[in-house]
Design an enzyme around this catalytic site. Structure first.
Site, PDB file in Angstrom:
ATOM      1  N   HIS A 208       0.870  -1.181   0.000  1.00  0.00           N
ATOM      2  CA  HIS A 208       0.000   0.000   0.000  1.00  0.00           C
ATOM      3  C   HIS A 208       0.906   1.229   0.000  1.00  0.00           C
ATOM      4  O   HIS A 208       1.636   1.468   0.968  1.00  0.00           O
ATOM      5  CB  HIS A 208      -0.909  -0.023   1.240  1.00  0.00           C
ATOM      6  CG  HIS A 208      -1.753   1.220   1.381  1.00  0.00           C
ATOM      7  ND1 HIS A 208      -3.124   1.185   1.417  1.00  0.00           N
ATOM      8  CD2 HIS A 208      -1.414   2.526   1.501  1.00  0.00           C
ATOM      9  CE1 HIS A 208      -3.594   2.423   1.548  1.00  0.00           C
ATOM     10  NE2 HIS A 208      -2.569   3.251   1.604  1.00  0.00           N
ATOM     11  N   ARG A 296      -9.180  14.354   2.671  1.00  0.00           N
ATOM     12  CA  ARG A 296      -9.032  14.976   3.994  1.00  0.00           C
ATOM     13  C   ARG A 296      -7.589  14.814   4.439  1.00  0.00           C
ATOM     14  O   ARG A 296      -6.797  14.164   3.762  1.00  0.00           O
ATOM     15  CB  ARG A 296      -9.933  14.254   4.991  1.00  0.00           C
ATOM     16  CG  ARG A 296      -9.686  12.742   4.909  1.00  0.00           C
ATOM     17  CD  ARG A 296     -10.262  11.967   6.039  1.00  0.00           C
ATOM     18  NE  ARG A 296     -10.292  10.542   5.783  1.00  0.00           N
ATOM     19  CZ  ARG A 296      -9.279   9.699   5.975  1.00  0.00           C
ATOM     20  NH1 ARG A 296      -8.129  10.145   6.423  1.00  0.00           N
ATOM     21  NH2 ARG A 296      -9.387   8.414   5.707  1.00  0.00           N
TER      22      ARG A 296
HETATM   23  P1  ADP Z   1     -11.050   1.212   3.116  1.00  0.00           P
HETATM   24  O1  ADP Z   1     -11.553   2.409   2.366  1.00  0.00           O
HETATM   25  O2  ADP Z   1     -12.136   0.440   3.800  1.00  0.00           O
HETATM   26  O3  ADP Z   1      -9.884   1.509   3.988  1.00  0.00           O
HETATM   27  P2  ADP Z   1      -9.425   0.358   0.858  1.00  0.00           P
HETATM   28  O4  ADP Z   1     -10.059   0.101  -0.456  1.00  0.00           O
HETATM   29  O5  ADP Z   1      -8.708   1.647   1.044  1.00  0.00           O
HETATM   30  O6  ADP Z   1     -10.542   0.179   2.002  1.00  0.00           O
HETATM   31  O7  ADP Z   1      -8.441  -0.828   1.205  1.00  0.00           O
HETATM   32  C1  ADP Z   1      -7.835  -0.986   2.460  1.00  0.00           C
HETATM   33  C2  ADP Z   1      -6.787  -2.098   2.400  1.00  0.00           C
HETATM   34  O8  ADP Z   1      -7.396  -3.341   2.015  1.00  0.00           O
HETATM   35  C3  ADP Z   1      -5.692  -1.888   1.393  1.00  0.00           C
HETATM   36  O9  ADP Z   1      -4.648  -1.081   1.879  1.00  0.00           O
HETATM   37  C4  ADP Z   1      -5.242  -3.317   1.130  1.00  0.00           C
HETATM   38  O10 ADP Z   1      -4.417  -3.803   2.150  1.00  0.00           O
HETATM   39  C5  ADP Z   1      -6.540  -4.086   1.170  1.00  0.00           C
HETATM   40  N1  ADP Z   1      -7.129  -4.181  -0.185  1.00  0.00           N
HETATM   41  C6  ADP Z   1      -8.095  -3.393  -0.698  1.00  0.00           C
HETATM   42  N2  ADP Z   1      -8.376  -3.737  -1.971  1.00  0.00           N
HETATM   43  C7  ADP Z   1      -7.559  -4.760  -2.283  1.00  0.00           C
HETATM   44  C8  ADP Z   1      -7.361  -5.562  -3.452  1.00  0.00           C
HETATM   45  N3  ADP Z   1      -8.074  -5.384  -4.545  1.00  0.00           N
HETATM   46  N4  ADP Z   1      -6.405  -6.546  -3.412  1.00  0.00           N
HETATM   47  C9  ADP Z   1      -5.680  -6.761  -2.287  1.00  0.00           C
HETATM   48  N5  ADP Z   1      -5.826  -6.048  -1.155  1.00  0.00           N
HETATM   49  C10 ADP Z   1      -6.755  -5.060  -1.142  1.00  0.00           C
END
Ligand code: ADP
Length: 509
Positions: A208, A296
């Site tokens: 990430h 934000r």
């Molecule tokens: P939220 O908005 O609920 O925080 P995100 O979409 O930002 O959700 O994702 C949070 C975390 O979930 C990411 O940093 C990653 O670790 C995991 N994640 C999200 N989407 C994927 C994906 N398509 N493949 C693998 N891991 C994912």
């Protein structure tokens, strides 16, 4: 002066952080607080403080109309929403503007587009920003099934309105799909009042990596480089660093620059103004995909401040006041390495259950390039009403190795007596060779917890700290003891060192 007076629509460490920036800028502050936060730090530090209702966020920190009324009554010109609560509510931003106040953040339209993961994905695709392959067409279970076959398993069912890792379901094979769709929809409806879901290909062990954006109202958009947030438990960040170890070690020398340019393009595609964060997932080969944009200030913003030597909250305030950015892209460069650990009031030995109770003693590490952003102090009560994030420990080193050493030192000098915290868990993470080598992916914590290493034996609290806490507690009770010589325990306060007089004696052991 940019604004004479600003209202901070938040609590905890972030409210304190914003109040401090305002104080440095000579701006007066108005805090709002719930009945549970009457003795919290943020109302005490602000110039003015207004109680906006009972402890439950739905009756206080989420009541936009009460907050706007407080701002008007107190003569504030602008509202800073912090993160969480109303910070990503386009409706609130609009109401703030309609009341003739300035919302310190982007325009409501940009917030609305980025606030829905599906509309954000659509806009990004139009702008040529790569997104994780997915399906947001809706339809019957059969339509989802054929879309899922095209994408291939494993995949994620995600909530369009999702946040905080909620409403996300991993589906390993086709047989699990119908149940996962129904469950994710229910969870999303319950958590966000919006049951819209979509599918995303599940990337195996990605990193990430997110880019901080700043954009002014004069057509300038720059990025402030990256933060790597791969250390997550249940999709929630625990440790963040900048620069990203992955980018630092990548042989693709142009990757960082291309990701930064893409982040700028993503922001510009929605006419973004103010501070925001474009999140990407990066696979092992360095392919990166837009995940979402947070419209934000981010919890982990201090590490960017540490490596760039600037203040993001002040920048937000100046941009909201209409000032142009004082720097161009070429003026921004990374120096050294910063790490943030999130200190949670939760008990790793009890499945990370949030922990509540009175803070009996706090010892904060202090030293060169060690920063603590917190809203807690000794004597305060950690309640079940709010997020268990109670402090952020940020260090900056000359390089990553130096920053890791500094963080290890700082964690071992951070004492919080009272509710359980995750400090020993953070130390455990720091000790892992994979983390030290900068190799940890978003799967790292899951692997760590699946092993047999945790929980490690708890570190005993030093006698010195226990004695100091006991004395503090004793003084608070006015030094008075009942005639039988026992000190009355505070009801239900299992952490009170006087609670079990037999187990705790001054000067023993
Ligand atoms: P939220 O908005 O609920 O925080 P995100 O979409 O930002 O959700 O994702 C949070 C975390 O979930 C990411 O940093 C990653 O670790 C995991 N994640 C999200 N989407 C994927 C994906 N398509 N493949 C693998 N891991 C994912």
């Amino acid at each position: 002066m940019v604004f004479k007076r600003i209202l901070i629509a938040n609590r905890g460490e972030i409210a304190v952080r914003i109040i401090r920036a305002c104080q440095e800028m000579g701006i007066e502050t108005v805090a709002v607080y719930s009945e549970a936060d009457r003795t919290a730090l943020h109302p005490a530090l602000a110039d003015r403080a207004v109680c906006i209702g009972p402890a439950a966020p739905a009756e206080s920190y989420l009541r936009g109309e009460k907050i706007i009324a407080a701002a008007l009554a107190q003569g504030a010109a602008a509202i800073h929403p912090g993160y969480g609560f109303l910070s990503e509510s386009a409706a609130f931003a609009q109401q703030v503007q309609a009341a003739g106040l300035v919302f310190i953040g982007p325009d409501p339209a940009a917030m609305a587009t980025m606030g829905s993961k599906t509309s954000a994905r659509a806009r990004m695709q139009t702008a040529g920003v790569p997104v994780v392959p997915g399906y947001e067409g809706g339809g019957s279970p059969a339509e989802y099934q054929s879309a899922a076959r095209r994408l291939g398993y494993p995949l994620l069912v995600k909530a369009a309105a999702g946040g905080g890792g909620k409403g996300m379901r991993l589906v390993e094979e086709e047989a699990e799909l119908p149940l996962a769709l129904a469950a994710a929809e229910r969870e999303a409806q319950h958590a966000f009042g919006d049951g819209q879901i979509y599918l995303e290909k599940y990337l195996a062990a990605p990193r990430h990596i997110e880019f901080q954006i700043l954009a002014d109202r004069h057509g300038h958009t720059i990025h402030l480089y990256e933060r790597e947030c791969s250390i997550q438990r249940r999709h929630q960040k625990i440790i963040e660093e900048s620069p990203s170890p992955f980018l630092a070690m990548s042989r693709d020398r142009s990757l960082r620059q291309r990701m930064g340019a893409t982040a700028i393009a993503a922001a510009q595609a929605v006419n973004y103004v103010n501070a925001g964060t474009v999140e990407f997932l990066v696979d092992g080969s360095g392919n990166f995909y837009f995940l979402e944009m947070n419209t934000r200030l981010q919890v982990e913003h201090p590490i960017t401040e540490s490596v760039l030597g600037l203040d993001l909250v002040k920048a937000q305030i100046r941009i909201a006041a209409g000032e142009p950015l004082p720097y161009r892209q070429a003026d921004i460069s990374q120096h050294g390495h910063a790490i943030e650990c999130r200190i949670y009031a939760e008990d790793p030995a009890q499945g990370f259950l949030p922990s509540t109770g009175k803070l009996l003693r706090i010892e904060v590490p202090l030293g060169p390039q060690v920063r603590v952003d917190t809203g807690i102090m000794t004597g305060m009560e950690i309640t079940r009403y709010y997020d268990p994030l109670i402090a952020k420990l940020i260090v900056r080193g000359e390089n990553r190795a130096d920053a890791l050493q500094k963080m290890a030192w700082a964690l071992s000098h951070y004492t919080i007596l009272g509710p359980a915290t995750n400090i020993t868990f953070l130390q455990h993470i720091l000790d892992q060779p994979e983390f030290q080598a900068g190799q940890a992916t978003t799967q790292f914590i899951e692997g760590l917890l699946a092993g047999h290493d945790w929980p490690p034996p708890s570190t005993p609290v030093s006698d010195q700290v226990l004695i100091a806490a006991a004395v503090a507690q004793f003084m608070e009770h006015g030094g008075a003891r009942p005639a039988n010589g026992a000190v009355t325990p505070t009801e239900g306060d299992a952490f009170n060192p006087w609670y079990k007089a037999d187990d705790f004696r001054l000067g023993s052991g």
